[in-house]
Design an enzyme around this catalytic site. Structure first.
Site, PDB file in Angstrom:
ATOM      1  N   HIS B  43       0.833  -1.203   0.000  1.00 51.36           N
ATOM      2  CA  HIS B  43       0.000   0.000   0.000  1.00 51.36           C
ATOM      3  C   HIS B  43       0.868   1.253   0.000  1.00 51.36           C
ATOM      4  O   HIS B  43       1.260   1.751   1.059  1.00 51.36           O
ATOM      5  CB  HIS B  43      -0.899  -0.013   1.240  1.00 51.36           C
ATOM      6  CG  HIS B  43      -1.797  -1.208   1.312  1.00 51.36           C
ATOM      7  ND1 HIS B  43      -1.351  -2.455   1.691  1.00 51.36           N
ATOM      8  CD2 HIS B  43      -3.115  -1.347   1.027  1.00 51.36           C
ATOM      9  CE1 HIS B  43      -2.363  -3.316   1.654  1.00 51.36           C
ATOM     10  NE2 HIS B  43      -3.446  -2.690   1.259  1.00 51.36           N
ATOM     11  N   HIS B 277      -4.084   3.525  -3.261  1.00 49.82           N
ATOM     12  CA  HIS B 277      -4.172   2.895  -1.939  1.00 49.82           C
ATOM     13  C   HIS B 277      -3.408   1.580  -1.810  1.00 49.82           C
ATOM     14  O   HIS B 277      -2.515   1.460  -0.985  1.00 49.82           O
ATOM     15  CB  HIS B 277      -5.642   2.665  -1.573  1.00 49.82           C
ATOM     16  CG  HIS B 277      -5.822   1.801  -0.368  1.00 49.82           C
ATOM     17  ND1 HIS B 277      -5.749   2.294   0.907  1.00 49.82           N
ATOM     18  CD2 HIS B 277      -6.049   0.463  -0.240  1.00 49.82           C
ATOM     19  CE1 HIS B 277      -5.918   1.299   1.768  1.00 49.82           C
ATOM     20  NE2 HIS B 277      -6.107   0.183   1.110  1.00 49.82           N
ATOM     21  N   GLU B 427     -18.278  -4.217  23.951  1.00 45.53           N
ATOM     22  CA  GLU B 427     -17.510  -5.457  24.082  1.00 45.53           C
ATOM     23  C   GLU B 427     -16.247  -5.432  23.230  1.00 45.53           C
ATOM     24  O   GLU B 427     -15.178  -5.857  23.677  1.00 45.53           O
ATOM     25  CB  GLU B 427     -18.381  -6.656  23.680  1.00 45.53           C
ATOM     26  CG  GLU B 427     -19.622  -6.866  24.548  1.00 45.53           C
ATOM     27  CD  GLU B 427     -20.787  -5.981  24.157  1.00 45.53           C
ATOM     28  OE1 GLU B 427     -20.704  -5.260  23.133  1.00 45.53           O
ATOM     29  OE2 GLU B 427     -21.811  -5.993  24.872  1.00 45.53           O
ATOM     30  N   HIS B 489     -29.203 -14.727  23.809  1.00 45.08           N
ATOM     31  CA  HIS B 489     -28.216 -14.599  24.883  1.00 45.08           C
ATOM     32  C   HIS B 489     -27.565 -15.935  25.253  1.00 45.08           C
ATOM     33  O   HIS B 489     -26.656 -15.956  26.076  1.00 45.08           O
ATOM     34  CB  HIS B 489     -28.883 -14.005  26.133  1.00 45.08           C
ATOM     35  CG  HIS B 489     -29.186 -12.538  26.026  1.00 45.08           C
ATOM     36  ND1 HIS B 489     -29.896 -12.000  24.979  1.00 45.08           N
ATOM     37  CD2 HIS B 489     -28.873 -11.484  26.836  1.00 45.08           C
ATOM     38  CE1 HIS B 489     -30.006 -10.689  25.152  1.00 45.08           C
ATOM     39  NE2 HIS B 489     -29.391 -10.357  26.271  1.00 45.08           N
TER      40      HIS B 489
END
Lengths: 676, 676
Positions: B43, B277, B427, B489
């Site tokens: 890159h 890129h 999380e 869950h």
């Protein structure tokens, strides 16, 4: 009511609730905490806090017909803070859905229609399954996106057969989750102005007052996304909330209505505390709350005025009848489009589907191309898109690598519908938006990233499986074959770990034909998500025996057999060609073997036992070959697995395959050791 | 330079680069595109675009010593947009790190120190492994957090032995990713003012101009998080960037410096385009770029002035020498603290560790408590925290459920250090921040959520394993035993799917003692992450044979044997008690069996073959029992698995275990069928 200065809409001042609205809101509160108390489990705080908002939306704005939850042009309603399920169940029950009080009494019991969190397909009127925070709002973005695109595609002047809003309730938890950032940022860019989110701003999350860990200026954040923000709304004033919703309808942007609320409102000792969030109030506090609310009725006894106040059957029936009349007009003027609209909503396959697939597969077999399966995937998309205008592709900013666009697809841009979505670098948001698109209906969403980054979206893939939605997740660069980008980008555990998700089909095709079959089966599985895993690198075309296409459809088949085979080599994807090379080498060494290609273990596992036994052979030692972790393969009672149980390395693909032992020699030696 | 109006700091106006700075920046550009060209992969765009920013930071601000990349008080530097690895490698090479030109020439080749993306442990000076976007900035938040806490804990008046900054380069991709939202929001709340992020605002991502999918007002977004934002900086003016960094140092907030740049700057035909890129420029464009930059040197030939301009060895050596002198002073005045600081940085265990663990395990065996293993986990934390001040716990807004706090832990709040972090419902952010804390050193981070939501953070767990960092991921509510919250869950596939991640230990203990051993081993594995899976529900204390504790440490052991055993039952966690009940029932039916508890399959798999064979028995049929997917267990050559291959249901835990066949009768019948 304070109104945020930027890009927001003025609404009327807050007014106290009428006695009638108070009654309705309190009915939600009481039924919710009584149901939680009976279940000895659940979340009373959110339903009690958002009760007035529920009244505002459901009695004054929400267009739906309790008698027909599948009405195509209904508004969509999502409780993204899904732990507040009793709010939704209360509203559904009161409004006249087929959710009798018996079901409310059975809240959170086995096989009830009132699961702990709302589940689509279980409860009439529930549009998506929520609970994993942040995904509900992302599903809502998908629904609003689908609505806009479908309207653009089907509506005719004076005949807006697709014209509805998507309403989402959400809380602090949803806004903390990164997926809300991803999806809401995209919604702002695309100006999905029929999306209205109502934020339960109660300053409380499970750990307590959010000021310790969540101090964002939410209006400012959503303005940065280009949303219309209506800030400072009194969430306990039905009229104020209703006025804000009314104002939202005129915006050219998605709207966030920030409603100041008190969690557990009505409970003298728990209101405004984290304790109200997720546990039953208990008999004593329930008594006190009933007194505070002036609620004289016994648990599960609801006054007739409440049902009268919420009943949406007459209004909703009339709304749907109006729409049916509109659709009849549409059908009369545009019979082809109307039939197509019905097919799309019903997820029907086009009449010429089978022929299209058969012809394309024949062409693949004829052309015998050696190309990367990601390119084979794009070619299959190209072929099938001709008969599947519902294809709605996309990529998380890897379009040129994933190859999920096609020659006639136009990119979706603000105000400019299309067939391919540049989701940006937002894998989780993409996947949850795709689920929303699938749930809305009318489109078959697929979206892509590198296989390793399926990790980022993993729970949305799981949710697609749990909801039985036809989201097709395309994952390219499916192994160390990705090469130089290195171990951060190389899948090792992902193929197998996706296979562990219940209800999900995982395909890892080996050549052009297998890729095209994988796409066809994924399209045909209208009630199941699929993940399609493709190579970055070229894979050789495989010469196949008669009947192989049916074998691919069955997930696994004998690709190449030998009389007196002494072992069976199982392989997938890029390792099938390797298995054939090993077979050849072994044959030269006097060891005849069979090669089985298993492009989809989940599909193969669903086949009759005798088919599976015939393919796998009996009494012959088996060796599996796959460029990934080995643990999965022992279920096929193999003697050995040629795989990788460490991370990859940064180097050209060819170097890596050799480095990790993916050579005909190593496979052949492993097979011989298994026979010995 | 324009300066954003809110909470921002004024910096000097943009000035053109001096010839010297131009030379340095161009050296980065040329070396980067030449290395990419040689690798035929990589890159060039980012290094060419951020070259001037690199010069500004590395020649004027970054405090580090190339001769000692492990200097405890060095500034941390992260390339969160890790595809720009050649920028970092160029800087490391020029500044005097042990990264000779030979390594640059071997960019992206097997076993080079210049992997496709920066990898900690491979390249000296690389602080974290990046590439999966968004996680680098989250790691940076963790490092800044660790620095603040460690400074608060150890510094003395006039003796700031911990006093450094964390600098992060990031791009549009990082900002689109949800994990950047999660981590940066938390950084704002905690006002981690020694964190300085430099945003490569080049309007380009892989799919093209970001205006189609990414239109956020980034300064506004970061202001909403409470950051100091310095907007509109000319990213090609070394002085402007340097002034912005200088201004950032005085802020009481984390700072985002928005640098306007041109991707691939210097390349006549690719600058400002997505094509710059991720692909090599090619010989022709390289020629044109060399001409445009006025660069006459051959590939990999760098003028001495460049090395002179970047050389950080003298300055860095002096900086470290000053710090060593400071530390010597500290050591003289505070010998105990100094020794403890050195132990903590070296990840040494305290002298009394073994005794503490042994005494606590004896106490567990003595107390024989029947409690939930999440409670057993908290008790173990409580016991070990007494000797491990490096414990830095946390939870993603489930503290009271995960039980990761302890009696003497104080919550971390803005300006108020502590030992437990309320991460909020974040999380993924939590897990990536934990990795940053572990990488920084000085703390042993652990953080928790429900096991199902390990999905949200899965790639950060993978990154911990790839980086060999001691992050301890605590996942409670580890099965259908979670009960009423339902299938969204309830973990089904998660235990096994975590086991597939290379280099990760997964523990699912069955009682108090096994839980305490799991914690102890996780602490002792200083170069490996662990996931500790605990039950919501009570689990019976297990009576164990002699030597069991050593057996637990080995990951699996014979818990209960019977003379003439006819089968072996393997079980983990909550199913070990069930296995014992089945064993009893079978014994009553005249079928003696052995029960093996395998709290950690990964640890067990590392044991010598003879130990494993002795535990698993040979020639006896085996049956595995685990409340999760069955596929994993076949590697132990079992005849059957009692497990769950569908999603769960919403109902009380006891009802569910029965519903899904987790009864002594069903296990006993399965064992008898396996014997037959």
């Amino acid at each position: 009511m304070t109104v945020n200065a930027t890009s927001s809409t003025a609404v009327s001042a807050s007014t106290p609730n009428s006695p009638g609205d108070t009654l309705l809101a309190n009915a939600i509160r009481v039924l919710s905490f009584d149901a939680v108390e009976a279940a000895k489990s659940g979340h009373p705080g959110m339903p009690m806090g958002m009760a007035d908002i529920g009244v505002a939306l459901w009695t004054r704005h929400y267009r739906h017909n309790p008698a027909n939850p599948a009405w195509a042009n209904r508004d969509r309603f999502i409780v993204s803070n899904g732990h507040g399920s009793m709010l939704h169940y209360s509203l559904l029950h009161f409004a006249g859905y087929d959710l009798p009080m018996e079901e409310i009494r059975n809240f959170r019991k086995l096989h009830s229609r009132t699961a702990g969190h709302p589940e689509v397909g279980i409860t009439p009127g529930v549009e998506t399954t929520t609970g994993p925070l942040g995904q509900g709002i992302a599903n809502g973005v998908g629904m609003a996106l689908a609505e806009w695109l479908l309207a653009s595609e089907f509506n005719k002047p004076g005949l807006p057969i697709v014209d509805h809003r998507t309403y989402v309730f959400l809380g602090d938890g949803c806004l903390m989750e990164g997926v809300s950032h991803e999806a809401c940022s995209l919604a702002g860019t695309l100006r999905l102005n029929k999306l209205v989110a109502l934020y339960d701003d109660n300053n409380i999350s499970i750990d307590g007052k959010v000021e310790g860990w969540f101090t964002e200026d939410i209006p400012k954040r959503f303005e940065s996304y280009g949303w219309n923000v209506i800030g400072g709304v009194d969430g306990h004033s039905v009229e104020a909330v209703s006025a804000a919703i009314e104002a939202a309808k005129t915006s050219d942007r998605p709207t966030l209505i920030c409603c100041k609320t008190v969690i557990g409102k009505g409970s003298p000792n728990r209101a405004g505390t984290a304790k109200a969030h997720g546990e039953a109030l208990g008999a004593e506090e329930i008594k006190l709350t009933r007194e505070a609310l002036g609620w004289a009725h016994a648990p599960f006894e609801i006054p007739a005025e409440v049902y009268a106040g919420f009943d949406a059957r007459a209004r909703g029936g009339a709304q749907e009848a109006d729409w049916n009349a509109l659709f009849a007009q549409y059908e009369a003027q545009f019979p082809t489009e109307a039939a197509e609209f019905k097919r799309r909503i019903a997820k029907g396959l086009p009449a010429n589907w089978s022929e299209t697939v058969a012809a394309y597969l024949a062409a693949c077999e004829d052309k015998k191309e050696t190309i990367a399966t990601r390119k084979a995937s794009q070619n299959a998309i190209e072929a099938y898109a001709k008969v599947l205008p519902e294809f709605l592709g996309g990529s998380a900013d890897l379009t040129g690598s994933n190859l999920t666009n096609w020659s006639t697809s136009k990119p979706v841009r603000v105000g400019q519908p299309g067939q391919h979505i540049n989701y940006g670098v937002r894998e989780f948001g993409m996947s949850a938006v795709m689920n929303g698109i699938a749930l809305h209906g009318g489109y078959l969403p697929f979206g892509a990233t590198f296989l390793t980054f399926s990790d980022y979206s993993r729970n949305a893939i799981r949710m697609a499986a749990l909801m039985k939605q036809r989201s097709i997740f395309v994952f390219t660069h499916d192994s160390i074959g990705l090469g130089e980008d290195g171990p951060t980008h190389q899948s090792i555990e992902h193929v197998s770990s996706l296979r562990l998700i219940p209800g999900l089909d995982v395909w890892r095709p080996a050549d052009t034909t297998e890729s095209a079959v994988a796409w066809a089966v994924a399209v045909e599985q209208v009630n199941r998500p699929s993940t399609l895993l493709f190579s970055r690198q070229n894979l050789p075309f495989l010469s196949k025996p008669a009947g192989a296409i049916e074998g691919i459809r069955r997930g696994g088949y004998v690709l190449s057999d030998a009389p007196g085979a002494k072992a069976v080599i199982l392989a997938t994807g890029s390792e099938v060609g390797l298995a054939l090379d090993a077979q050849k080498l072994l044959a030269e060494q006097g060891v005849p073997t069979r090669v089985v290609s298993i492009p989809s273990t989940s599909v193969f596992d669903r086949q009759p036992a005798d088919y599976k036994a015939a393919v796998l052979g009996s009494g012959l030692p088996r060796v599996a070959v796959e460029a990934g972790v080995t643990d999965f393969w022992w279920k096929y009672r193999v003697e050995a697995v040629v795989g990788i149980d460490t991370f990859g390395e940064s180097a050209p693909a060819g170097v890596l395959f050799k480095h990790f032992g993916f050579t005909p020699e190593n496979v052949a030696n492993t097979v011989k050791a298994a026979i010995a």
